[in-house]
Design a protein around this motif. Sequence first.
Motif, PDB file in Angstrom:
ATOM      1  N   GLN A 122       0.823  -1.217   0.000  1.00  0.00           N
ATOM      2  CA  GLN A 122       0.000   0.000   0.000  1.00  0.00           C
ATOM      3  C   GLN A 122       0.852   1.261   0.000  1.00  0.00           C
ATOM      4  OE1 GLN A 122      -2.933  -0.033   3.150  1.00  0.00           O
ATOM      5  NE2 GLN A 122      -4.559  -0.118   1.642  1.00  0.00           N
ATOM      6  N   ARG A 123       1.999   1.197   0.665  1.00  0.00           N
ATOM      7  CA  ARG A 123       2.872   2.375   0.728  1.00  0.00           C
ATOM      8  C   ARG A 123       3.414   2.752  -0.638  1.00  0.00           C
ATOM      9  NH1 ARG A 123       4.624   0.165   5.741  1.00  0.00           N
ATOM     10  NH2 ARG A 123       6.366  -0.889   4.708  1.00  0.00           N
ATOM     11  N   SER A 124       3.493   1.778  -1.545  1.00  0.00           N
ATOM     12  CA  SER A 124       3.979   2.058  -2.901  1.00  0.00           C
ATOM     13  C   SER A 124       2.900   1.652  -3.912  1.00  0.00           C
ATOM     14  CB  SER A 124       5.280   1.294  -3.158  1.00  0.00           C
ATOM     15  OG  SER A 124       5.111  -0.088  -2.894  1.00  0.00           O
ATOM     16  N   ARG A 125       1.746   2.302  -3.814  1.00  0.00           N
ATOM     17  CA  ARG A 125       0.595   1.918  -4.648  1.00  0.00           C
ATOM     18  C   ARG A 125       0.887   2.093  -6.134  1.00  0.00           C
ATOM     19  NH1 ARG A 125      -4.457   4.719  -1.388  1.00  0.00           N
ATOM     20  NH2 ARG A 125      -4.276   3.494   0.521  1.00  0.00           N
ATOM     21  N   PHE A 126       1.509   3.216  -6.484  1.00  0.00           N
ATOM     22  CA  PHE A 126       1.769   3.482  -7.900  1.00  0.00           C
ATOM     23  C   PHE A 126       2.706   2.412  -8.478  1.00  0.00           C
ATOM     24  CE2 PHE A 126       4.519   5.415 -11.165  1.00  0.00           C
ATOM     25  CZ  PHE A 126       3.558   5.688 -12.129  1.00  0.00           C
ATOM     26  N   GLU A 127       3.775   2.097  -7.750  1.00  0.00           N
ATOM     27  CA  GLU A 127       4.716   1.070  -8.219  1.00  0.00           C
ATOM     28  C   GLU A 127       4.035  -0.292  -8.298  1.00  0.00           C
ATOM     29  OE1 GLU A 127       9.081  -0.853  -7.065  1.00  0.00           O
ATOM     30  OE2 GLU A 127       7.941   0.262  -5.572  1.00  0.00           O
ATOM     31  N   SER A 128       3.240  -0.634  -7.276  1.00  0.00           N
ATOM     32  CA  SER A 128       2.560  -1.935  -7.248  1.00  0.00           C
ATOM     33  C   SER A 128       1.609  -2.075  -8.427  1.00  0.00           C
ATOM     34  CB  SER A 128       1.783  -2.101  -5.937  1.00  0.00           C
ATOM     35  OG  SER A 128       2.639  -1.995  -4.824  1.00  0.00           O
ATOM     36  N   LEU A 129       0.803  -1.022  -8.668  1.00  0.00           N
ATOM     37  CA  LEU A 129      -0.165  -1.064  -9.768  1.00  0.00           C
ATOM     38  C   LEU A 129       0.538  -1.134 -11.113  1.00  0.00           C
ATOM     39  CD1 LEU A 129      -3.151  -1.055 -10.416  1.00  0.00           C
ATOM     40  CD2 LEU A 129      -3.089   1.450 -10.459  1.00  0.00           C
ATOM     41  N   THR A 130       1.624  -0.372 -11.266  1.00  0.00           N
ATOM     42  CA  THR A 130       2.375  -0.392 -12.524  1.00  0.00           C
ATOM     43  C   THR A 130       2.944  -1.778 -12.797  1.00  0.00           C
ATOM     44  OG1 THR A 130       2.980   1.941 -12.244  1.00  0.00           O
ATOM     45  CG2 THR A 130       4.291   0.651 -13.795  1.00  0.00           C
ATOM     46  N   LEU A 131       3.522  -2.395 -11.786  1.00  0.00           N
ATOM     47  CA  LEU A 131       4.112  -3.726 -11.961  1.00  0.00           C
ATOM     48  C   LEU A 131       3.038  -4.771 -12.264  1.00  0.00           C
ATOM     49  CD1 LEU A 131       6.795  -3.688  -9.113  1.00  0.00           C
ATOM     50  CD2 LEU A 131       7.205  -3.567 -11.573  1.00  0.00           C
ATOM     51  N   ILE A 132       1.854  -4.623 -11.660  1.00  0.00           N
ATOM     52  CA  ILE A 132       0.751  -5.554 -11.941  1.00  0.00           C
ATOM     53  C   ILE A 132       0.312  -5.433 -13.396  1.00  0.00           C
ATOM     54  CG2 ILE A 132      -1.696  -6.009 -11.486  1.00  0.00           C
ATOM     55  CD1 ILE A 132      -1.104  -5.341  -8.533  1.00  0.00           C
ATOM     56  N   VAL A 133       0.159  -4.198 -13.875  1.00  0.00           N
ATOM     57  CA  VAL A 133      -0.262  -3.975 -15.270  1.00  0.00           C
ATOM     58  C   VAL A 133       0.781  -4.533 -16.238  1.00  0.00           C
ATOM     59  CG1 VAL A 133      -0.719  -2.208 -17.022  1.00  0.00           C
ATOM     60  CG2 VAL A 133      -1.712  -1.989 -14.745  1.00  0.00           C
ATOM     61  N   VAL A 134       2.068  -4.262 -15.964  1.00  0.00           N
ATOM     62  CA  VAL A 134       3.149  -4.775 -16.821  1.00  0.00           C
ATOM     63  C   VAL A 134       3.146  -6.307 -16.819  1.00  0.00           C
ATOM     64  CG1 VAL A 134       5.664  -4.964 -17.049  1.00  0.00           C
ATOM     65  CG2 VAL A 134       4.617  -2.734 -16.591  1.00  0.00           C
ATOM     66  N   LEU A 135       2.977  -6.893 -15.642  1.00  0.00           N
ATOM     67  CA  LEU A 135       3.002  -8.358 -15.519  1.00  0.00           C
ATOM     68  C   LEU A 135       1.824  -8.997 -16.251  1.00  0.00           C
ATOM     69  CD1 LEU A 135       4.694 -10.562 -14.139  1.00  0.00           C
ATOM     70  CD2 LEU A 135       3.155 -10.395 -12.181  1.00  0.00           C
ATOM     71  N   VAL A 136       0.619  -8.467 -16.058  1.00  0.00           N
ATOM     72  CA  VAL A 136      -0.568  -9.019 -16.725  1.00  0.00           C
ATOM     73  C   VAL A 136      -0.423  -8.910 -18.246  1.00  0.00           C
ATOM     74  CG1 VAL A 136      -3.032  -8.628 -17.122  1.00  0.00           C
ATOM     75  CG2 VAL A 136      -2.146  -8.645 -14.794  1.00  0.00           C
ATOM     76  N   THR A 137       0.077  -7.758 -18.718  1.00  0.00           N
ATOM     77  CA  THR A 137       0.255  -7.559 -20.162  1.00  0.00           C
ATOM     78  C   THR A 137       1.270  -8.545 -20.725  1.00  0.00           C
ATOM     79  OG1 THR A 137      -0.218  -5.203 -19.883  1.00  0.00           O
ATOM     80  CG2 THR A 137       0.814  -5.868 -21.952  1.00  0.00           C
TER      81      THR A 137
END
Length: 243
Positions: A122-137
């Motif tokens: 949660q402390r790094s929401r932007f990084e977490s969300l970005t990595l999730i999008v990159v990984l799913v793609t």
Amino acid sequence: MGTQQESPAEKRSAAYQLFLLVLSIYVLTVLVIETWFVSDPEIQRVLQFIDLSICIVFLGDFFWNLYAADDRRQYLKWGWIDFISSIPAIDPLRWGRLSRVIRIIRFLRAIKSFKILAQSLQRSRFESLTLIVVLVTFLAFTLCSSLILEYERHEDSPIRTAGDALWWSFLNIMNAKVSITTAVSQEGMILTIILNKVGFLLFAYFNAIIIAWLIQKRVNIKEAKTGLNASSSGSSMEAEKKD
């Protein structure tokens, strides 16, 4: 008594460590499938492309860790395994990636509880969300490229080679409607829908980033103007008092 220094890998966020863990498990799964279950040379070429892409990420991670290490000699005592296991197309070395999986799991265990891990993410929401999008793609792109060759080879389809499959997946993620080869099989049509949806997710995410950046910039400009007006009004009041 001196405090124990953190390794460069431990300085990375939990989100990044989870991202590397998923990639490590994925590339090891690809290695097993390529070695024992796949005989089609074109599908093997797609799997080798997956391996090469992840190796580039691993090599980048190794060189960053080496650069960030407080003691590079100490880091290389175990980091050399990461380096040689990141070299693509050399089968015996590729199994060295198990060490990366073990080390990341040890790091995540050190966090000790799911609650602390969730707080770290949660402390790094932007990084977490970005990595999730990159990984799913990336997972959707590579898996669909492999599967489309398997499903379309029994049909009268122009998707015959690894290059055809990778290009087909790329165009579907980009939602390109011009010069795109249409899948013939039912499974291929399902894969097309999956890639289209992932493509929409990718574009929606980048649009959200741009909108958030523009809003933040507008807020900053307003705050700067408010601060400037406040300082000028304060100066005026001081001048009136002196008069």
